[in-house]
Design a protein around this motif. Structure first.
Motif, PDB file in Angstrom:
ATOM      1  N   PHE A 132      31.208  44.668  15.735  1.00  0.00           N
ATOM      2  CA  PHE A 132      30.716  45.171  17.013  1.00  0.00           C
ATOM      3  C   PHE A 132      31.348  46.514  17.354  1.00  0.00           C
ATOM      4  N   ALA A 133      32.658  46.633  17.149  1.00  0.00           N
ATOM      5  CA  ALA A 133      33.371  47.867  17.501  1.00  0.00           C
ATOM      6  C   ALA A 133      32.837  49.053  16.701  1.00  0.00           C
ATOM      7  N   GLN A 134      32.456  48.822  15.453  1.00  0.00           N
ATOM      8  CA  GLN A 134      31.920  49.915  14.643  1.00  0.00           C
ATOM      9  C   GLN A 134      30.601  50.416  15.213  1.00  0.00           C
ATOM     10  N   GLY A 135      29.726  49.493  15.618  1.00  0.00           N
ATOM     11  CA  GLY A 135      28.474  49.917  16.232  1.00  0.00           C
ATOM     12  C   GLY A 135      28.691  50.631  17.547  1.00  0.00           C
ATOM     13  N   GLU A 136      29.613  50.125  18.350  1.00  0.00           N
ATOM     14  CA  GLU A 136      29.926  50.740  19.637  1.00  0.00           C
ATOM     15  C   GLU A 136      30.460  52.156  19.448  1.00  0.00           C
ATOM     16  N   GLU A 137      31.276  52.349  18.407  1.00  0.00           N
ATOM     17  CA  GLU A 137      31.844  53.677  18.139  1.00  0.00           C
ATOM     18  C   GLU A 137      30.749  54.696  17.846  1.00  0.00           C
TER      19      GLU A 137
END
Length: 389
Positions: free
Chosen positions: A143-148
């Motif tokens: 999720f954090a990668q997509g948010e970044e």
């Protein structure tokens, strides 16, 4: 600063030319006309989504396509996320996380629903792209990668910088490789295997996986905490919990309307035309302020009659969001689990910063009155939120 400025533009008229930004559309009817006219307003020209995402995802990922190529790829993907398949996928992937969530709420523990949603959105997207990841750490990282990547975009940005595009490719290339392996296996129980069976090439399936990764995480993960907060703050949480069959879907639609998971949509003008009386020429950029279009219909009210926006935040016509059934299945599954634990109170909340879609960084919920009493053979069973307990 972006949202106050966006709201200020709404007061200037239905369609307004803003220097340095483009032609801003604040009216739902005018926005729908633009979205349905793919000959005049395109996703693959200057200032459009294509200019943002083609350097990262390649030329054929629905996000950046128009015309016959778009229609053909859309036709191939039409059977991918049917409502029945989307519900089964969410039931399989989320059974464990939802069971743990329900257990913690029953025990009276405080639960951060925003963090829970990052885990669950990550779990679903891992399943979609074929990543055999397990555990909350892996899901949060996904999720954090997509948010970044999505946070690199702003309302004024026309294209990613070379450094940003390189950073996005470092995240997306391994995901594409995972998707390609899942595609090659041909297992039709998986999303990538189903794409192969539907006639997509490996490149098309790989590009679609990247698009699903970018669009399929934040929409759901940001919506559920805001839905629960809206129901809580408006005093409707227990009312919806008592009759989810009638009120849950209207509540979800209303929450999406007022929070607007796609706050703006971009189009490039391909031929001379008019938008709400404003003349536009090839090369102009049209910015549909979806947030303004949808908020114009008033405050959150799940019991109002259906409104004209007709899920405008998911697009319109041939560009209506392909992942809509999957998003709804995921939102319903989590919301039903939370509603079944009512009465709930929000004990603490904190907004997210540096994100494209307004969101909560944390929303801590706790069952009012603490833990439920232990169930004994003599405990009466009652219907609560659509489930017997």
């Amino acid at each position: 600063m972006a949202y106050p400025l966006l709201r200020a533009v709404a007061r200037c008229g239905a369609v307004v030319r803003v220097p340095g930004v483009g032609v801003v559309v604040n009216d739902a009817a005018a926005a729908r006309e633009v979205l349905l006219d793919g000959d005049s307003f395109r996703k693959d020209g200057p200032g459009s989504p294509g200019e943002l995402w083609t350097p990262v995802l390649g030329p054929s990922v629905l996000l950046n396509m128009e015309g016959e190529g778009h229609r053909e790829l859309r036709r191939k993907l039409a059977g991918l996320f049917t409502p029945g398949y989307a519900e089964r996928l969410c039931d399989d992937v989320l059974a464990g996380p939802l069971d743990r969530l329900a257990g913690r709420l029953r025990r009276g523990a405080a639960v951060d629903v925003a963090d829970e949603m990052r885990v669950m959105a990550g779990a679903v997207i891992c399943e979609v792209i074929g990543l055999e990841a397990t555990g909350e750490t892996a899901y949060r990282q996904m999720f954090a990668q997509g948010e970044e990547i999505v946070s690199m975009v702003s309302l004024r940005k026309r294209r990613l910088s070379a450094a940003q595009a390189a950073r996005a490719r470092r995240v997306l290339d391994p995901i594409g490789a995972i998707a390609a392996r899942a595609y090659a296996s041909g297992d039709e129980r998986t999303v990538m295997g189903r794409m192969r069976a539907l006639g997509l090439s490996e490149a098309e399936a790989r590009g679609a996986a990247g698009a699903f990764f970018l669009t399929g995480t934040e929409t759901v993960a940001t919506l559920v905490p805001r839905l629960i907060a809206l129901l809580h703050d408006s005093g409707r949480l227990e009312q919806v919990a008592a009759d989810p069959g009638r009120l849950l879907d209207p509540s979800i639609d209303e929450a999406m309307r007022v929070t607007t998971p796609t706050p703006v949509m971009l189009r490039s003008v391909h031929r001379s035309s008019r938008v709400g009386g404003v003349a536009v020429e090839p090369g102009d950029r049209v910015l549909i302020a979806t947030y303004n279009c949808c908020r114009a219909f008033g405050p959150f009210d799940p019991e109002r009659p259906p409104l004209d926006p007709r899920r405008l935040w998911f697009g319109a016509g041939p560009h209506f969001c392909l992942g809509y059934p999957l998003a709804m299945a995921e939102i319903r599954a989590v919301a039903r689990t939370l509603l079944a634990a009512t009465p709930l109170e929000i004990v603490r909340r904190r907004p997210a910063r540096g994100v494209l879609i307004p969101a909560y960084r944390s929303v801590e919920l706790r069952r009012v009155g603490g833990a439920e009493p232990p169930v004994t053979p003599d405990t009466p069973r009652v219907n609560k939120g659509g489930g017997w307990v």
